[in-house]
Scaffold this motif. Structure first.
Motif: not given
Length: 295
Positions: A146-150, A184-187, A208-212
Motif C-alpha cells: 500500500d506504499s505504492l502511490r503511482t 484511478t487508471a488511464r491509458r 498510468h495509475m494513481e493510488r486512491r
C-alpha cells in the motif's frame, strides 16, 4: 561496446547478453525484451520517477528498463522469476553503469509469491509486465504494497483498455473494477511491436495509475470482489440473475440491490466500484466466493 546513449541497452547489447546467458525468450514466461532506448526513456518519463523514489520493477528481463530507472535517479528493487536473468542483472548494471549499481536490489521470485521487499517500501511500480500474468501481478502488487502511490505498466493494448475502461464501455469488466478499487487508471501511450525482441503479435500500451482510497464501506475487499466476479461471470445476465448464486436466490439478490440503491435489472458493466461495494455491504456475509469471471 554500448552505442546506445545514456548507457541503455540497444539491440546489439540485448542479443549479446542473451547469447552469453544462453537465453531464448519464452512464451511461458511472457518474455519480450525492449531493445529501444527511446522507448525506455519514454516509459521512464511517463512514470515520472526520479531521485528519492523507490521503484519496484517486475520482470526486468535483461535490464533495459532497469538501467533507465536507475539513470533517472531512482533506487530500484526488481522481482525476476527467471533465475539466470535474476543472477545476471547486477552484473549487467555493473558493466554498463557501474556508478548506479549501489541503487539496485534483486529479488529472485515469482511476483505473485512476494509478500515483502528489501529496503524502503516502494513508492512506484514501473514495469513491462509479462502479457500472460499482467492483471494478476498488477492487482497483487497493489494489494500487498500500500506504499505504492503511482503505477506505470506496459501491458498488451487490449489489457490496457480494460484496465482504464469506464462503466458502460465495451471493454469494462473485472480488471476495470478491481483496478478502480485501488487507483484511478488511464491509458498513457501506445507502444509499437518493433521495439521488442522477439516481436510480439500484438501492440502494447502504457497504463498510468494513481493510488486512491477504496470506497467507504463495511464490506471487505474480498466480499466486494466476490460480487464483481459473480456479476461478470455471465456478463449478459442482469444483476438479479447474476448475483443469485451468492445472494441465496434471485429474490435475495434483487432485495440486496434495492437496499444498495442499484437497479437489479442492470448488468454489471453499468456499475461503478462504489455500486459494487454497496451491494456487497447489503449482502453482508453472504457475499462470499462465487463464480469467477474471466479477467
Amino acid at each position: 561496446m554500448n552505442d546506445t546513449p545514456g548507457g541503455l541497452l540497444g539491440p546489439a547489447e540485448i542479443r549479446d547478453l542473451a547469447g552469453r546467458l544462453g537465453v531464448r525468450p519464452t512464451k511461458t514466461l511472457g518474455q519480450n525484451f525492449v531493445h529501444d532506448g527511446g522507448t525506455v526513456r519514454k516509459i521512464v518519463r511517463a512514470a515520472g520517477v526520479g531521485p528519492g523514489d523507490r521503484v519496484v520493477e517486475v520482470g526486468p528481463g535483461l535490464g533495459s528498463l532497469t538501467l533507465g530507472l536507475l539513470d533517472a535517479g531512482a533506487s530500484v528493487v526488481v522481482v525476476e522469476i527467471d533465475p539466470p536473468l535474476a543472477a545476471q542483472l547486477p552484473a549487467t548494471v555493473a558493466e554498463f553503469r557501474p556508478d548506479l549499481a549501489d541503487r539496485l536490489e534483486v529479488v529472485g521470485a515469482d511476483a505473485l509469491d512476494v509478500t515483502e521487499l528489501p529496503g524502503p517500501p516502494p513508492t512506484a511500480l514501473v514495469a513491462n509486465l509479462p502479457y500472460n500474468v499482467a492483471v494478476p501481478v498488477l492487482l497483487t502488487m497493489l494489494e500487498r504494497f500500500d506504499s505504492l502511490r503511482t503505477v506505470l505498466v506496459m501491458v498488451q493494448a487490449e489489457v490496457a483498455d480494460r484496465l482504464a475502461a469506464a462503466p458502460g464501455s465495451r471493454t469494462y469488466g473485472v480488471p476495470s473494477v478491481k483496478a478502480a478499487w485501488y487507483a484511478t487508471a488511464r491509458r498513457a501511450a501506445t507502444i509499437g511491436r518493433t521495439v521488442f525482441w522477439p516481436v510480439p503479435n500484438v501492440d502494447s500500451a502504457l497504463v498510468h495509475m494513481e493510488r486512491r482510497d477504496p470506497p467507504a464501506t463495511t464490506a471487505t475487499r474480498e466480499q466486494v470482489f466476490a460480487v464483481v466476479d459473480a456479476a461478470f461471470a455471465q456478463r449478459r445476465k442482469t444483476l438479479r440473475a447474476a448475483l443469485a448464486g451468492i445472494a441465496g436466490g434471485a429474490q435475495a439478490a434483487q432485495e440486496a440491490c434495492e437496499r444498495a440503491g442499484v437497479d437489479p435489472g442492470l448488468r454489471g458493466e453499468r456499475l461503478t466500484v462504489e455500486d459494487f461495494a454497496r451491494i456487497a455491504e447489503a449482502l453482508g456475509d453472504s457475499a462470499g466466493p462465487g463464480p469467477r469471471a474471466a479477467s
